[in-house]
Scaffold this motif. Structure first.
Motif, PDB file in Angstrom:
ATOM      1  N   ALA A  40     108.752  51.136   7.446  1.00 44.25           N
ATOM      2  CA  ALA A  40     109.100  49.914   6.711  1.00 44.25           C
ATOM      3  C   ALA A  40     107.992  48.879   6.831  1.00 44.25           C
ATOM      4  O   ALA A  40     107.624  48.230   5.840  1.00 44.25           O
ATOM      5  CB  ALA A  40     110.422  49.342   7.226  1.00 44.25           C
ATOM      6  N   GLN A  41     107.426  48.741   8.024  1.00 40.45           N
ATOM      7  CA  GLN A  41     106.400  47.720   8.246  1.00 40.45           C
ATOM      8  C   GLN A  41     105.061  48.130   7.637  1.00 40.45           C
ATOM      9  O   GLN A  41     104.433  47.347   6.929  1.00 40.45           O
ATOM     10  CB  GLN A  41     106.259  47.459   9.748  1.00 40.45           C
ATOM     11  CG  GLN A  41     105.562  46.164  10.100  1.00 40.45           C
ATOM     12  CD  GLN A  41     104.054  46.271  10.020  1.00 40.45           C
ATOM     13  OE1 GLN A  41     103.471  47.294  10.346  1.00 40.45           O
ATOM     14  NE2 GLN A  41     103.421  45.221   9.570  1.00 40.45           N
ATOM     15  N   GLN A  42     104.608  49.359   7.891  1.00 42.69           N
ATOM     16  CA  GLN A  42     103.271  49.751   7.468  1.00 42.69           C
ATOM     17  C   GLN A  42     103.183  50.116   5.993  1.00 42.69           C
ATOM     18  O   GLN A  42     102.181  49.823   5.353  1.00 42.69           O
ATOM     19  CB  GLN A  42     102.769  50.920   8.320  1.00 42.69           C
ATOM     20  CG  GLN A  42     102.475  50.501   9.735  1.00 42.69           C
ATOM     21  CD  GLN A  42     101.840  51.619  10.562  1.00 42.69           C
ATOM     22  OE1 GLN A  42     101.648  52.728  10.089  1.00 42.69           O
ATOM     23  NE2 GLN A  42     101.515  51.309  11.798  1.00 42.69           N
ATOM     24  N   ILE A  43     104.196  50.739   5.449  1.00 40.51           N
ATOM     25  CA  ILE A  43     104.128  51.166   4.050  1.00 40.51           C
ATOM     26  C   ILE A  43     104.701  50.113   3.114  1.00 40.51           C
ATOM     27  O   ILE A  43     104.155  49.847   2.058  1.00 40.51           O
ATOM     28  CB  ILE A  43     104.833  52.520   3.859  1.00 40.51           C
ATOM     29  CG1 ILE A  43     104.045  53.589   4.624  1.00 40.51           C
ATOM     30  CG2 ILE A  43     104.956  52.885   2.380  1.00 40.51           C
ATOM     31  CD1 ILE A  43     104.603  54.972   4.562  1.00 40.51           C
ATOM     32  N   HIS A  44     105.802  49.486   3.522  1.00 38.17           N
ATOM     33  CA  HIS A  44     106.473  48.542   2.637  1.00 38.17           C
ATOM     34  C   HIS A  44     106.224  47.075   3.010  1.00 38.17           C
ATOM     35  O   HIS A  44     106.662  46.178   2.294  1.00 38.17           O
ATOM     36  CB  HIS A  44     107.975  48.822   2.605  1.00 38.17           C
ATOM     37  CG  HIS A  44     108.303  50.189   2.110  1.00 38.17           C
ATOM     38  ND1 HIS A  44     108.189  50.541   0.786  1.00 38.17           N
ATOM     39  CD2 HIS A  44     108.712  51.309   2.746  1.00 38.17           C
ATOM     40  CE1 HIS A  44     108.517  51.798   0.629  1.00 38.17           C
ATOM     41  NE2 HIS A  44     108.836  52.297   1.799  1.00 38.17           N
ATOM     42  N   GLY A  45     105.576  46.823   4.152  1.00 38.68           N
ATOM     43  CA  GLY A  45     105.316  45.458   4.573  1.00 38.68           C
ATOM     44  C   GLY A  45     106.583  44.678   4.870  1.00 38.68           C
ATOM     45  O   GLY A  45     106.633  43.470   4.682  1.00 38.68           O
ATOM     46  N   THR A  46     107.609  45.352   5.351  1.00 38.43           N
ATOM     47  CA  THR A  46     108.917  44.743   5.590  1.00 38.43           C
ATOM     48  C   THR A  46     109.326  44.935   7.040  1.00 38.43           C
ATOM     49  O   THR A  46     109.235  46.043   7.572  1.00 38.43           O
ATOM     50  CB  THR A  46     109.978  45.399   4.682  1.00 38.43           C
ATOM     51  OG1 THR A  46     109.564  45.270   3.322  1.00 38.43           O
ATOM     52  CG2 THR A  46     111.337  44.769   4.859  1.00 38.43           C
ATOM     53  N   GLU A  69     117.129  44.012   6.598  1.00 36.31           N
ATOM     54  CA  GLU A  69     115.802  43.421   6.433  1.00 36.31           C
ATOM     55  C   GLU A  69     115.782  42.073   7.135  1.00 36.31           C
ATOM     56  O   GLU A  69     116.658  41.243   6.947  1.00 36.31           O
ATOM     57  CB  GLU A  69     115.480  43.251   4.951  1.00 36.31           C
ATOM     58  CG  GLU A  69     114.078  42.802   4.689  1.00 36.31           C
ATOM     59  CD  GLU A  69     113.729  42.788   3.216  1.00 36.31           C
ATOM     60  OE1 GLU A  69     112.622  42.341   2.905  1.00 36.31           O
ATOM     61  OE2 GLU A  69     114.543  43.197   2.392  1.00 36.31           O
ATOM     62  N   LYS A 101     109.379  39.063  -5.788  1.00 38.09           N
ATOM     63  CA  LYS A 101     109.788  40.460  -5.578  1.00 38.09           C
ATOM     64  C   LYS A 101     110.006  41.160  -6.913  1.00 38.09           C
ATOM     65  O   LYS A 101     109.663  42.319  -7.080  1.00 38.09           O
ATOM     66  CB  LYS A 101     111.086  40.517  -4.760  1.00 38.09           C
ATOM     67  CG  LYS A 101     110.903  40.296  -3.301  1.00 38.09           C
ATOM     68  CD  LYS A 101     110.256  41.483  -2.660  1.00 38.09           C
ATOM     69  CE  LYS A 101     110.720  41.629  -1.239  1.00 38.09           C
ATOM     70  NZ  LYS A 101     110.066  42.682  -0.531  1.00 38.09           N
ATOM     71  N   ASN A 120     102.017  39.749  -5.550  1.00 36.82           N
ATOM     72  CA  ASN A 120     101.410  40.500  -4.454  1.00 36.82           C
ATOM     73  C   ASN A 120     100.666  41.742  -4.937  1.00 36.82           C
ATOM     74  O   ASN A 120      99.668  42.133  -4.347  1.00 36.82           O
ATOM     75  CB  ASN A 120     102.443  40.844  -3.388  1.00 36.82           C
ATOM     76  CG  ASN A 120     103.495  41.798  -3.888  1.00 36.82           C
ATOM     77  OD1 ASN A 120     103.818  41.824  -5.065  1.00 36.82           O
ATOM     78  ND2 ASN A 120     104.053  42.574  -2.995  1.00 36.82           N
ATOM     79  N   ARG A 124      96.749  42.438  -4.071  1.00 37.30           N
ATOM     80  CA  ARG A 124      96.265  43.643  -3.373  1.00 37.30           C
ATOM     81  C   ARG A 124      95.131  44.320  -4.140  1.00 37.30           C
ATOM     82  O   ARG A 124      94.189  44.824  -3.551  1.00 37.30           O
ATOM     83  CB  ARG A 124      97.404  44.631  -3.155  1.00 37.30           C
ATOM     84  CG  ARG A 124      98.186  44.330  -1.898  1.00 37.30           C
ATOM     85  CD  ARG A 124      99.216  45.379  -1.640  1.00 37.30           C
ATOM     86  NE  ARG A 124     100.371  44.990  -2.447  1.00 37.30           N
ATOM     87  CZ  ARG A 124     101.269  45.809  -2.929  1.00 37.30           C
ATOM     88  NH1 ARG A 124     101.197  47.080  -2.712  1.00 37.30           N
ATOM     89  NH2 ARG A 124     102.276  45.364  -3.634  1.00 37.30           N
TER      90      ARG A 124
END
Length: 141
Positions: A40-46, A69, A101, A120, A124
């Motif tokens: 969730a953190q590394q791929i989705h930034g969540t 979340e 979003k 976003n 990127r």
């Protein structure tokens, strides 16, 4: 060895998910939590919170996790703007966070056609386009 399987269902409240984890191997739920949080953190930034809501038992052949979340600083900033009143009237509108979003490829300009916000996805791919925009206006989440 039989590989584990997963399936997701919607939780009753909010945008939360219930992850159903099926495995013949015991004691791996902490590894699953770590893997899901990292993805969730590394791929989705969540950032997420995850906890076991139903362990494997005679009544249930799998483990159920609740995935929630976490609210980011950007979300809190934009949610503060949700009640913004203009000219003394309360307008119905979506929050800037929800807008960002929903529209990750948007560009926003002021009346002088100066870029004031970019989505976003654009940031990127083309960070040079968004140079000079305040970090909270780039929708970096």
């Amino acid at each position: 060895m039989r590989a584990p399987s997963f399936r997701c269902t919607d939780a009753e409240k909010g945008n939360n998910l219930i992850l159903h984890y099926y495995s013949e191997r015991e004691g791996l739920q902490d590894i699953v939590i770590g893997i899901i949080k990292t993805v969730a953190q590394q791929i989705h930034g969540t950032e997420i919170e995850m906890k076991v809501i139903q362990p494997k038992s005679e009544e249930c052949d799998h483990i159920k996790f609740l995935i929630e979340e976490k609210e980011s600083e950007e979300e809190a900033f934009y949610e503060d703007l949700d009640g913004f009143e203009e000219n003394g009237t309360q307008e119905t509108r979506i929050s800037p966070y929800t807008f960002c979003k929903a529209f990750p490829f948007h560009l926003m300009f002021d009346k002088d056609l100066m870029l004031t916000q970019c989505g976003n996805a654009i940031y990127r791919v083309l960070p040079q386009v968004c140079i000079g925009i305040q970090s909270h206006d780039r929708c970096p989440f």
